[in-house]
Design a protein around this motif. Structure first.
Motif, PDB file in Angstrom:
ATOM      1  N   TRP A 199     -48.580  -3.011  45.674  1.00 20.86           N
ATOM      2  CA  TRP A 199     -48.455  -1.589  46.028  1.00 20.86           C
ATOM      3  C   TRP A 199     -48.095  -1.349  47.497  1.00 20.86           C
ATOM      4  N   ASP A 255     -52.272  -5.716  33.921  1.00 20.95           N
ATOM      5  CA  ASP A 255     -50.990  -5.039  34.170  1.00 20.95           C
ATOM      6  C   ASP A 255     -49.946  -6.007  34.711  1.00 20.95           C
ATOM      7  N   ALA A 260     -57.335 -10.762  43.619  1.00 26.42           N
ATOM      8  CA  ALA A 260     -56.888  -9.521  42.983  1.00 26.42           C
ATOM      9  C   ALA A 260     -56.579  -8.457  44.035  1.00 26.42           C
ATOM     10  N   GLY A 285     -58.254  -5.365  35.423  1.00 26.68           N
ATOM     11  CA  GLY A 285     -57.243  -4.363  35.092  1.00 26.68           C
ATOM     12  C   GLY A 285     -55.912  -4.710  35.729  1.00 26.68           C
ATOM     13  N   MET A 286     -55.952  -5.080  36.994  1.00 27.46           N
ATOM     14  CA  MET A 286     -54.703  -5.424  37.695  1.00 27.46           C
ATOM     15  C   MET A 286     -54.060  -6.655  37.080  1.00 27.46           C
ATOM     16  N   THR A 323     -55.019  -1.133  34.983  1.00 20.69           N
ATOM     17  CA  THR A 323     -55.668  -1.017  36.295  1.00 20.69           C
ATOM     18  C   THR A 323     -56.575   0.218  36.315  1.00 20.69           C
ATOM     19  N   ALA A 332     -52.276 -12.818  40.812  1.00 17.12           N
ATOM     20  CA  ALA A 332     -52.978 -12.470  39.571  1.00 17.12           C
ATOM     21  C   ALA A 332     -53.305 -13.724  38.765  1.00 17.12           C
ATOM     22  N   GLY A 381     -52.952  -6.776  44.342  1.00 19.34           N
ATOM     23  CA  GLY A 381     -52.740  -5.336  44.402  1.00 19.34           C
ATOM     24  C   GLY A 381     -52.046  -4.911  45.687  1.00 19.34           C
ATOM     25  N   PRO A 398     -61.903  -3.911  38.231  1.00 23.98           N
ATOM     26  CA  PRO A 398     -60.578  -3.498  38.725  1.00 23.98           C
ATOM     27  C   PRO A 398     -59.624  -4.687  38.813  1.00 23.98           C
TER      28      PRO A 398
END
Lengths: 196, 589
Positions: free
Chosen positions: B410, B271, B402, B267-268, B194, B355, B406, B264
């Motif tokens: 989070w 992960d 995405a 990246g997420m 990420t 994702a 995220g 981004p």
């Protein structure tokens, strides 16, 4: 009557780590912002390739004159930022240098205003009647001058803070970088727009 | 926390609420466009208050304003701020073990500029002649005062400049933060993917946002000061400029913007597929390298947007090759994600489903984009709904999913409360399916020749038969809008009465989950953790043996019993080295 200026310590009050981080941010920020001017010059280059670029109705020396104060200021600020000013005497000397640099910066902006004024009133260089060359001359000159005003504001704030006893040597190093950036961009502006 | 707090988590929350608000507004505008394409000229239910003269029906000027503002708002004020402003601001310092961003006051200034831009966008709706209506790209001469004379277009142009300045500032802040503020031991090879995605996207931000600022500044001078950079033809006096210059400048920014929005997200995805397959990310270095390659290439392909602008065929061919080349690193990344999933203990949590949905719609968007990268197929498809379907799948649906991946991941760290998992799953699955319905429908209509900005497509005989298709597509869009209620209900419920989340509900090893409470305090870490391994140290046999769990924190030391066990993370990517230095990455059942 002169007011006393608090002295500057031997070493900068900003930690090395913090100073390096700010320095990197300034270098990267200015390097990236070059793309702004590159884009403007790309546009001017496009127009210049399309048709002959008429000479501006202002003498080249007049066009170049404000740039001199920019170059002198760039050298002065670089020396001020890299010289050692210690104690109360050092602070006073640094303040004097900053005042001179502020005069040079404002002189540049004033010179640009004077030059565009001449072009507008004395030489009948009008927007929009004179098409893209006039647009580029006034538009890009104004955008560049705005950048100069931002740098001058930074130096002015530093001067005020120095007068209040804050150690601004670290900030001055970054302002010097900004001034150099504006100087280089002015040289490119001169080549791209002012030269026939 | 104060509105002007320079704590990165407070700034992130500001962007979150602003971004979600604009997402709602942009989404409602999208539904109005879809209504027009399904029932052209019919009054839009509930819109009579805004358009009293037409009793709520869209007039052609109102329609152009609606699709312009939808695009502008979604890109500059919703998706980008949600990805960078909200998730980036929140996650990036925590994930690298920093106490905050390198320049906290700069992030507050950036948020202030974003808020100012947002206020100008909202103000543009109430000025005479309405808001901007020259398309989200603001192509001149349409966007010059000769064709869009109202104050609205000017306000929105200034708003875009504000959003651009904000993006430049947080991009710079992120780059410097990653370079300078990593925790001890957080080597480049131990960064979560990420962070890699945010880092590369930030590099693109600082490089190409100034280009947009330059184009917008020149356009603004054309509107306000009478310059003629982009005014040409009959509207010009004394030899005008050239609108094509704007197109070059705009797309020099615009194409990297696609990657700014998707890096981004990639990246997420990288992960999350590792976290929820309980396996180290396959080919971590290759994935990060592929993202870097895409970043480098993304600045060299912009002119495929201008194949029909009369450019030299030689240039066209060059840009075609560069454009198609970009699919190679993207495929490497995709294969790495699939390999990570392969034989993993896949857990279909809400972030994982989002994702996977993002992967799916991006794959579809990427494949449909190949035909737009090649000159021969781009020429007939240019300006059709095919283009709209393609870019909505890549930078709309994939980024949207995405963002929610995220956010669901989070959220417990941001607010200390976990969102309802069932509602979250229903939200992301229904959204992913309906995205394919909506943008798949657009692809089909575009392939049949429907041009993208027609007020009433059915005035053309050859498009009349597309009415049922468009009505089905609109039905999917309305359902997609309705599906978002699931998120709103979940959000409101969770903030008021949600289950209190533990410090590490997902059982992963990254710093924010293992070294900080939920939500983290000001200053994030006390003391700053010392990083020992990569972000995906999952299902390590020695950890299982010693700790009895399939994950270990990035800064967590194994007890003494593990001293004899093989060293962890000699590969730098969270894998352990087995006998003879062979990397092992086996999953657990």
């Amino acid at each position: 009557m002169k007011t006393p200026v608090p002295g500057l310590p031997l070493a900068s009050s900003v930690s090395h780590e913090e100073s390096a981080t700010r320095w990197l941010g300034t270098v990267l920020g200015l390097a990236a912002w070059t793309m702004f001017f590159v884009s403007l010059f790309f546009a001017v280059g496009w127009y210049r390739m399309r048709e002959p670029w008429p000479p501006l109705p202002v003498h080249l020396l007049v066009l170049a004159m404000p740039g001199l104060s920019l170059i002198v200021g760039s050298v002065g600020l670089h020396r001020a930022a890299s010289s050692v000013f210690i104690g109360s005497d050092g602070a006073r000397r640094l303040l004097r240098v900053l005042k001179a640099i502020l005069v040079l910066g404002l002189g540049f902006v004033g010179g640009q205003a004077w030059m565009t004024h001449i072009a507008w009133w004395n030489h009948h260089l009008r927007i929009p009647d004179d098409g893209v060359p006039a647009s580029a001359f006034y538009g890009l000159t104004a955008l560049h001058a705005l950048h100069m005003l931002a740098v001058v504001t930074g130096v002015f704030v530093s001067a005020v803070r120095l007068r209040r006893g804050v150690d601004v040597r670290d900030a001055l190093r970054r302002h010097a970088l900004g001034w150099h950036f504006v100087t280089v961009m002015w040289l490119l502006l001169f080549a791209a727009v002012y030269l026939p | 926390m104060s509105l002007f707090s320079s704590d990165h988590k407070a700034v992130a929350r500001g962007y979150l609420w602003g971004g979600l608000g604009f997402l709602l507004l942009g989404g409602l505008l999208a539904l109005i466009i879809r209504w027009q394409w399904a029932w052209p000229g019919q009054p839009v239910p509930g819109l009579a208050w805004a358009l009293p003269e037409s009793r709520g029906a869209l007039t052609p000027p109102a329609y152009t304003a609606v699709f312009t503002m939808h695009g502008l708002i979604m890109i500059f004020f919703a998706v980008t701020p949600l990805l960078f402003g909200a998730l980036g601001h929140f996650v990036l310092p925590l994930a690298i073990g920093a106490r905050g961003l390198a320049f906290p006051r700069l992030s507050v200034l950036g948020f202030g500029l974003y808020a100012l831009g947002g206020a100008l966008v909202l103000a543009s709706f109430v000025v005479r002649l309405g808001p901007a209506s020259a398309g989200w790209t603001a192509y001149p001469p349409l966007s010059t005062p000769a064709f869009t004379p109202g104050l609205g277009q000017t306000l929105v142009t200034v708003a875009v400049l504000c959003a651009a300045a904000s993006a430049f500032l947080y991009g710079l802040n992120f780059v410097v933060t990653v370079v300078r503020c990593r925790a001890p031991g957080m080597t480049w090879g131990r960064l979560p993917l990420t962070v890699w995605g945010l880092f590369f996207a930030s590099v693109l931000n600082v490089l190409f946002v100034p280009v947009l600022a330059a184009a917008t500044s020149l356009l603004l001078m054309d509107r306000l000061l009478g310059t003629q950079f982009f005014i040409a033809g009959a509207a010009a006096v004394g030899g005008g400029g050239d609108p094509v210059v704007y197109q070059h400048l705009f797309w020099l920014f615009g194409h990297p913007e696609v990657y700014i929005l998707i890096l981004p997200a990639w990246g997420m995805v990288g992960d999350f597929v590792a976290f929820f397959s309980r396996k180290p990310a396959h080919g971590y270095r290759l994935t990060a390298g592929a993202m870097g390659t895409v970043t480098a290439l993304s600045g060299l392909v912009y002119a495929h947007h201008l194949f029909t602008s009369g450019m030299s065929p030689l240039l066209g061919r060059t840009f075609m090759v560069l454009t198609l080349l970009i699919s190679l690193p993207a495929e490497v990344m995709y294969l790495n994600w699939l390999m990570t999933l392969w034989r993993g203990s896949v857990r279909l949590t809400a972030p994982m489903l989002a994702a996977l949905g993002s992967m799916g719609v991006f794959g579809l968007g990427g494949i449909t984009g190949l035909s737009l990268g090649a000159v021969a197929t781009d020429v007939p498809l240019h300006g059709t709904l095919w283009v709209v379907g393609h870019f909505h799948l890549t930078m709309g649906a994939a980024s949207f999913l995405a963002v929610f991946a995220g956010l669901y991941f989070w959220f417990p760290k941001m607010f200390g409360r976990a969102m309802h998992e069932g509602l979250a799953k229903a939200h992301v699955v229904s959204s992913a399916v309906l995205f394919v319905g909506v943008f798949g429908g657009q692809l089909a209509a575009g392939y049949a020749g429907q041009l993208r900005r027609l007020y009433d497509p059915y005035q053309y005989t050859y498009l009349k038969h597309l009415l049922p298709l468009n009505q089905w597509t609109s039905a999917c869009a309305f359902l997609l809008g309705a599906a978002q209620v699931l998120f709103v209900v979940n959000l409101v419920w969770t903030l008021r009465r949600g289950r209190v989340a533990g410090p590490n509900p997902w059982k992963v090893g990254t710093l924010e989950w293992t070294c900080a409470p939920s939500p983290p305090p000001a200053g994030n870490y006390d003391p700053v953790p010392v990083v020992l391994r990569g972000p995906h140290a999952l299902s390590q046999p020695e950890v299982l043996e010693v700790l009895g769990k399939d994950w270990i924190g990035q800064a967590e030391t194994l007890p003494d019993a593990a001293v004899d066990a093989p060293a962890l993370d000699d590969t730098g990517d969270g894998r352990s080295l087995g006998v003879g230095g062979v990397a092992t990455s086996g999953g657990v059942a």
